[in-house]
Enzyme design. Structure first.
Site, PDB file in Angstrom:
ATOM      1  N   GLU A 207       0.808  -1.216   0.000  1.00  0.00           N
ATOM      2  CA  GLU A 207       0.000   0.000   0.000  1.00  0.00           C
ATOM      3  C   GLU A 207       0.842   1.268   0.000  1.00  0.00           C
ATOM      4  O   GLU A 207       0.351   2.354   0.275  1.00  0.00           O
ATOM      5  CB  GLU A 207      -0.965  -0.026   1.187  1.00  0.00           C
ATOM      6  N   LYS A 343     -15.605  -1.409   2.115  1.00  0.00           N
ATOM      7  CA  LYS A 343     -14.848  -1.927   0.970  1.00  0.00           C
ATOM      8  C   LYS A 343     -15.852  -2.503  -0.022  1.00  0.00           C
ATOM      9  O   LYS A 343     -16.531  -3.485   0.285  1.00  0.00           O
ATOM     10  CB  LYS A 343     -13.871  -3.015   1.419  1.00  0.00           C
TER      11      LYS A 343
END
Length: 434
Positions: A207, A343
């Protein structure tokens, strides 16, 4: 005309070089939408199913040709022959859920269904000549989110010997999203300088955060605080800290086993001891948000944590709630957590995603819009964050184009909204006593 004439999926690659699904939708009038589906590394037990081929001779078993075929051979004919309007998002999502017929979208695959769902929304926005956030949120969508920037990676996102998966900075004291992004970038670059001086690794994880071999959790936190101060910002005022503990990754047989990531020197904690430990960290450091502090099945532990810290720290359920209204409703009823991580691929359609956000906000819970560790150039989550006035977004560090793409989209949206754009900073945490 809004009638959908073509739906087509293909296999493409995500930010980790693994296959994922891309879907394109076309209408009679030529309106077009494209969506790419993200993928997680640490996944909740109750997430919707991401359909993979399992053929070890192709992409190490991670191919998505089955999901692609499900779009092209099963979903597309239903939409095209049914002459669905691209503006009828709810009906299309409902049709796909019924066509799948399972609780977890395991037949068609959430990656197939979600790709179509988002591509339909993008085509609808194109048809109307509107940006996606405006199509999804109407004139109400104007709040830019506080970025939760994951600048140090641990746990399943790196090889660093730290159990916590993410160490985040939240620039809540900024006057605008643009300024908050600049602060984050400056902290990130100062952190790189500090790590280099210490002879620590500055390669980045999935990330975009650093994954050096710190001497434990507190060493990581102290180093981040040093980087914040190096920019001339004040921890606990201008910038707060946040953790994604991802505790389900090291919870087994009723024990939070830190040795899984930290080696033989790591602690083994009961639920009560885990709560005590997190409270110690909160009392010592300017922490405003903790995600998945307890295991997804340790509801008693979650209740203890919420009772202890829920008034002063945002307690985010990711694996706990998996963007699912049934799970969230149970959590609200039992007083578990005070925030939900959103999400889109955990649940599989935009309609269900928006249902979860609305349920959270109605109950006084915050909703944090989130990326996955396996991302793409798709920027839909940036538009969702503004459309829903979520107030917070979690989309990685200040490196890797798959992360920066979302930040750049938010900069564009802020520019477009101009004087109507809002950035609430610390007030985005309306679930806390501040």
């Amino acid at each position: 005309m809004p009638i959908i004439t073509d739906v087509y999926a293909r296999e493409v690659l995500d930010s980790r070089g693994n296959p994922t699904v891309e879907v394109e939708v076309l209408t009679e009038s030529g309106a077009f939408g494209r969506a790419l589906v993200p993928s997680g590394a640490s996944t909740g037990e109750y997430e919707a199913v991401e359909l993979r081929d399992g053929d070890k001779d192709r992409y190490l078993g991670k191919g998505v040709t089955k999901a692609v075929e499900n779009v092209n051979e099963k979903i597309a004919p239903e939409i095209v022959e049914g002459e669905f309007s691209v503006l009828d998002q709810v009906s299309i999502d409902k049709m796909m859920i019924q066509l799948d017929g399972t609780e977890n979208k395991g037949k068609l695959g959430a990656n197939a269904i979600l790709g179509v769902s988002i591509a339909v929304a993008r085509a609808a926005a194109d048809l109307l000549g509107q940006p996606l956030y405006k199509y999804l949120g109407g004139f109400n969508g104007k709040q830019l989110p506080v970025p939760m920037m994951n600048i140090v990676n641990g746990g399943s996102h790196s090889d660093a010997p730290i159990a916590f998966q993410e160490f985040m900075i939240l620039p809540v004291g900024a006057d605008s999203f643009k300024e908050s992004l600049r602060w984050g970038a400056e902290i990130f670059h100062n952190l790189a300088k500090i790590l280099k001086k210490r002879g620590l690794e500055t390669a980045v994880g999935d990330e975009g955060g650093f994954a050096p071999k710190f001497h434990g959790t507190e060493d990581a936190v102290d180093t981040i605080l040093e980087a914040i101060k190096a920019v001339g910002l004040e921890p606990g005022k201008d910038v707060y800290l946040g953790f994604d503990i991802a505790s389900s990754e090291f919870y087994e047989n009723g024990v939070y086993d830190y040795t899984k990531f930290e080696g033989p020197e790591g602690a083994k904690r009961t639920s009560a001891e885990q709560v005590d430990y997190l409270e110690e960290l909160v009392n010592k450091y300017p922490i405003i948000t903790i995600e998945d502090g307890m295991d997804e099945n340790d509801w008693d532990g979650w209740k203890q944590l919420t009772d202890r810290l829920g008034k002063k720290v945002q307690l985010v359920g990711d694996d706990l709630f998996v963007t699912n209204t049934k799970k969230l409703s149970e959590g609200i009823e039992k007083g578990i957590g005070n925030s939900i991580l959103i999400k889109v691929n955990q649940i599989g359609t935009l309609t269900e995603t928006f249902d979860a956000i609305q349920m959270a906000q109605k109950a006084g819970y915050t909703a944090v819009i989130s990326h996955r560790s396996g991302e793409t150039e798709d920027t839909t989550i940036a538009d969702i964050a503004v459309a829903t006035n979520a107030g917070q977004i979690k989309t990685g560090s200040l490196s890797r184009t798959d992360r920066i793409a979302k930040y750049n989209q938010l900069l564009r949206i802020e520019d477009e909204l101009y004087e109507t754009a809002e950035f609430d900073g610390i007030h985005s945490f309306y679930n806390l006593d501040k």
